[in-house]
Design a protein around this motif. Structure first.
Motif: not given
Length: 174
Positions: A35-49
């Motif tokens: 398991v890798d847990a990452l905190r993502v801050e800022g704008r995030l394009d979920t479709l692109r992710l």
């Protein structure tokens, strides 16, 4: 080395045999889940992710491989397409304790090695510009060093950088 034919089930490596056997003995055991847990801050394009993860899975056969018993012999089947399991939830109303419980429950969901996929991606929205990203992979398909490569390649794909096909895969080596 040269690529082996992909026209039927392939034998398991010794490591895959061991992982498969351990999974049969204790299917819900988290000892063989990375398991890798990452905190993502800022704008995030979920479709692109999501597309970035699909690109990386298409590039790495172990992430789109399932494992089954064929007439008493364990084998691996590499699928042309097997998207990672994608879970996206709104967690804005959860306090830290409830978020931890929810994330733990999603991480602990057992893998089905015969059906796949071996990769589960969980995206929990904490706010408009804050997300918790959990990348969960069964050890039969990855290890610690491979996890670093996976995340680096997801980032590259998310940024639109091309990832060339790999000339050899794990099945060719094993």
């Amino acid at each position: 080395m040269t690529p082996v034919p992909r026209d039927g089930p392939l034998p398991l490596s010794f490591a895959q045999q061991r992982m498969g056997w351990l999974h049969q003995m204790a299917p819900g055991d988290m000892a063989y889940v990375i398991v890798d847990a990452l905190r993502v801050e800022g704008r995030l394009d979920t479709l692109r992710l999501r597309a970035a993860f699909e690109t990386v899975v298409a590039r790495h056969e172990p992430l789109r491989t399932t494992y089954a018993d064929n007439d008493g012999t364990a084998s691996q089947h590499i699928h042309d397409v097997l998207a990672p399991r994608w879970i996206e939830e709104d967690a804005r109303t959860l306090d830290d304790h409830a978020l931890t419980r929810r994330a733990t429950a999603l991480v602990r969901e057992p893998f089905d090695l015969a059906r796949g996929p071996m990769l589960r991606v969980v995206l929990l929205r904490r706010g408009h510009d804050e997300h918790l990203l959990l990348v969960v992979v069964h050890h039969i398909a990855s290890d610690g060093a491979s996890g670093v490569v996976l995340l680096r390649e997801v980032q590259a794909a998310y940024e639109g950088r091309a990832l060339p096909p790999l000339p050899l895969q794990y099945a060719d080596w094993s």
